[in-house]
Write a protein that holds these residues in place. Structure first.
Motif, short mmCIF file in Angstrom:
data_model
loop_
_atom_site.label_atom_id
_atom_site.label_comp_id
_atom_site.label_asym_id
_atom_site.label_seq_id
_atom_site.Cartn_x
_atom_site.Cartn_y
_atom_site.Cartn_z
N VAL A 1 -6.60 7.57 -3.46
CA VAL A 1 -6.88 6.71 -2.31
C VAL A 1 -6.39 5.30 -2.65
CG1 VAL A 1 -8.67 5.58 -0.94
CG2 VAL A 1 -8.85 8.02 -1.44
N VAL A 2 -5.51 4.79 -1.81
CA VAL A 2 -5.05 3.40 -1.93
C VAL A 2 -5.97 2.56 -1.05
CG1 VAL A 2 -3.13 1.81 -1.57
CG2 VAL A 2 -2.68 4.16 -2.31
N GLU A 3 -6.62 1.60 -1.66
CA GLU A 3 -7.63 0.82 -0.94
C GLU A 3 -7.02 -0.14 0.07
OE1 GLU A 3 -11.73 -1.51 -2.11
OE2 GLU A 3 -9.95 -1.91 -3.32
N CYS A 4 -7.66 -0.21 1.24
CA CYS A 4 -7.36 -1.21 2.26
C CYS A 4 -8.71 -1.76 2.72
CB CYS A 4 -6.59 -0.59 3.43
SG CYS A 4 -6.17 -1.76 4.75
N ASN A 5 -9.01 -2.98 2.35
CA ASN A 5 -10.35 -3.54 2.53
C ASN A 5 -10.60 -3.96 3.98
OD1 ASN A 5 -12.78 -4.89 2.34
ND2 ASN A 5 -12.15 -6.26 0.70
N PRO A 6 -11.61 -3.37 4.66
CA PRO A 6 -11.89 -3.76 6.04
C PRO A 6 -12.86 -4.94 6.17
CG PRO A 6 -13.31 -1.95 5.45
CD PRO A 6 -12.47 -2.25 4.22
N LEU A 7 -13.48 -5.35 5.07
CA LEU A 7 -14.55 -6.35 5.14
C LEU A 7 -13.96 -7.76 5.17
CD1 LEU A 7 -17.02 -4.66 2.62
CD2 LEU A 7 -16.78 -4.28 5.09
N VAL B 1 -4.84 6.35 2.48
CA VAL B 1 -5.01 4.89 2.43
C VAL B 1 -6.27 4.51 3.22
CG1 VAL B 1 -4.00 2.64 2.98
CG2 VAL B 1 -2.50 4.56 2.39
N ASP B 2 -7.08 3.68 2.64
CA ASP B 2 -8.25 3.02 3.23
C ASP B 2 -9.31 2.81 2.17
OD1 ASP B 2 -7.47 2.42 5.78
OD2 ASP B 2 -8.59 4.01 6.78
N GLY B 3 -10.03 3.90 1.82
CA GLY B 3 -11.10 3.78 0.83
C GLY B 3 -12.48 3.84 1.44
N THR B 4 -12.67 4.69 2.46
CA THR B 4 -13.99 4.85 3.07
C THR B 4 -14.88 5.72 2.19
OG1 THR B 4 -13.31 6.81 4.33
CG2 THR B 4 -13.00 4.66 5.39
N ASN C 1 -4.06 6.91 6.78
CA ASN C 1 -5.46 6.46 6.68
C ASN C 1 -6.38 7.63 6.36
OD1 ASN C 1 -6.01 7.77 9.16
ND2 ASN C 1 -7.31 6.10 9.89
N ASP C 2 -7.64 7.32 6.01
CA ASP C 2 -8.58 8.34 5.57
C ASP C 2 -8.98 9.30 6.68
OD1 ASP C 2 -8.57 7.28 3.03
OD2 ASP C 2 -10.45 6.18 3.26
N ASP C 3 -9.18 8.79 7.89
CA ASP C 3 -9.63 9.66 8.98
C ASP C 3 -8.65 10.80 9.22
OD1 ASP C 3 -12.09 8.38 10.90
OD2 ASP C 3 -11.18 7.06 9.43
N MET C 4 -7.36 10.49 9.25
CA MET C 4 -6.36 11.54 9.44
C MET C 4 -6.36 12.51 8.24
SD MET C 4 -3.10 9.57 11.19
CE MET C 4 -2.80 8.48 9.79
N ALA C 5 -6.55 11.99 7.03
CA ALA C 5 -6.58 12.84 5.84
C ALA C 5 -7.77 13.79 5.88
CB ALA C 5 -6.64 11.97 4.58
N LEU C 6 -8.92 13.29 6.34
CA LEU C 6 -10.12 14.13 6.42
C LEU C 6 -9.93 15.26 7.43
CD1 LEU C 6 -12.79 11.30 6.27
CD2 LEU C 6 -12.28 12.96 4.47
N GLY C 7 -9.28 14.96 8.55
CA GLY C 7 -8.97 16.01 9.52
C GLY C 7 -7.99 17.01 8.95
N ALA C 8 -7.00 16.52 8.20
CA ALA C 8 -6.01 17.40 7.60
C ALA C 8 -6.63 18.34 6.57
CB ALA C 8 -4.91 16.56 6.94
N ILE C 9 -7.64 17.85 5.83
CA ILE C 9 -8.32 18.70 4.85
C ILE C 9 -8.92 19.93 5.53
CG2 ILE C 9 -10.39 18.82 3.38
CD1 ILE C 9 -9.70 15.93 2.50
N GLU D 1 0.84 -1.21 0.00
CA GLU D 1 0.00 0.00 0.00
C GLU D 1 0.87 1.26 0.00
OE1 GLU D 1 -3.79 -1.95 2.44
OE2 GLU D 1 -2.41 -0.57 3.45
N GLY D 2 1.91 1.27 0.83
CA GLY D 2 2.83 2.41 0.85
C GLY D 2 3.56 2.58 -0.47
N ARG D 3 3.94 1.46 -1.06
CA ARG D 3 4.63 1.51 -2.34
C ARG D 3 3.71 2.07 -3.44
NH1 ARG D 3 5.43 -0.58 -6.96
NH2 ARG D 3 3.60 -1.90 -6.78
N LYS D 4 2.43 1.66 -3.42
CA LYS D 4 1.46 2.18 -4.39
C LYS D 4 1.28 3.69 -4.24
CE LYS D 4 -1.36 -2.03 -4.74
NZ LYS D 4 -2.65 -2.65 -4.33
N ALA D 5 1.25 4.16 -2.99
CA ALA D 5 1.12 5.60 -2.74
C ALA D 5 2.32 6.34 -3.31
CB ALA D 5 0.99 5.85 -1.25
#
Length: 346
Positions: free
Chosen positions: A297-303, A279-282, A252-260, A165-169
């Protein structure tokens, strides 16, 4: 008593008649005789169908509930256990390794069939996993990985390849900024200190950009995978580095949303003035991706629930599993977001 005597008498008479019949036949003329023994009332009762076997009992220790990703992961596990008919003993550690170790010990004491662990940090699991192995209870590692010297302490790991995931980013960044002249300043929002996604995503990203001297990491700080800390840490980055920041890589997305929010408060345009890779994909991240406020967004599947329950059933059935099971994941850009956002289940 009369009934039993009559049954015995009938059986005796039948036996005598058979003997007499056989005595009147030659060896070649012996007929095929099948005797059906009378069935007692007690035997009739025990011949009834047995009740179904008890359900498999799974003890699961979850990291916490620090993000939308984690909440989706928890919901997936609970729903999948119910669908599979597996009894789930669920313990939420709220980011505490000590609580996770305590939960695993309680699962051992209760003699559950299988233990699953989503570890809060990467190391420090040897002793409790040895205790589970000594008790004969197989262990599955879910989502994050563990650092142990003896890989036999767990059966399999089900989760993403965080390094990849980091490499894809990093690869997206190199493609995106390939025509940019001058220095490219990056800030990085890392996850929980010592956690495998934080360590491995950071390493994969660093390895992918290390040969490009034009790119420089200005600051890299932990924001613990949370929206609030992502916002506060990004504010601090902007106060100190300001216009030097060209790229944000968020673990992750939560930190990115706060940063926005912090970037907009500062008067800059997220996705334009500062390229944002998360990273995540919410669903919330995909909405920002569609708006152009996140670039990738680099996907990380939680399901992971269905994968986990299938693994539990395979272990109980005595089948062999691969050491690592990785879900299918993709990389998404703004052009793909509008079509994909409706498909997000979390």
């Amino acid at each position: 008593m009369r009934q039993k005597r009559s049954k015995l008498t009938a059986a005796a008479i039948a036996l005598i008649l058979m003997v007499l019949l056989l005595q009147g036949c030659t060896a070649e003329e012996v007929p095929e005789v099948i005797i059906h023994s009378p069935v007692s009332e007690e035997a009739e009762q025990t011949s009834e169908a047995y009740p179904p076997a008890r359900p498999i009992v799974l003890g699961f220790s979850q990291v916490g509930s620090e993000s939308d990703w984690r909440k989706a992961n928890t919901a997936s596990i609970i729903e999948a256990a119910e669908e599979a008919g597996i009894e789930l003993l669920f313990e939420n550690a709220e980011q505490s390794q000590a609580k996770q170790i305590e939960a695993i010990q309680s699962f051992i004491d209760k003699q559950v069939d299988v233990i699953a662990l989503a570890p809060v940090v990467h190391s420090g699991w040897e002793d409790i996993l040895k205790a589970a192995k000594h008790a004969g209870i197989p262990v599955i590692i879910s989502d994050r990985s563990v650092d142990v010297t003896d890989s036999s302490l767990f059966v399999t790991h089900i989760g993403s390849n965080f390094y990849e995931e980091g490499r894809k980013a990093g690869k997206y960044l190199l493609d995106k900024m390939s025509k940019t002249e001058g220095e490219i300043g990056i800030v990085e929002l890392r996850g929980t200190e010592g956690s495998s996604p934080s360590i491995q995503r950071g390493q994969g990203f660093a390895d992918s950009i290390k040969e490009h001297t034009q790119i420089r990491v200005l600051r890299s700080e932990s924001a613990n995978f949370t929206y609030e800390q992502g916002k506060e840490t990004m504010r601090a980055f902007l106060r100190n580095q300001g216009s030097d920041i060209k790229v944000l890589f968020s673990h992750n997305d939560d930190m990115a949303l706060g940063a926005i929010e912090a970037i907009e408060e500062y008067g800059l345009k997220p996705g334009i003035d500062i390229v944002i890779i998360s990273v995540d994909g919410t669903r919330k991240a995909f909405e920002k991706l569609a708006e152009g406020k996140i670039n990738c967004v680099v996907e990380c599947n939680p399901l992971l629930g269905p994968n986990l329950m299938q693994a539990v059933q395979e272990i109980i059935a005595g089948r062999t599993l691969p050491k690592h099971i990785f879900p299918s994941e993709s990389v998404f850009t703004q052009q793909m977001a509008e079509k994909e956002v409706a498909n997000r289940k979390y």
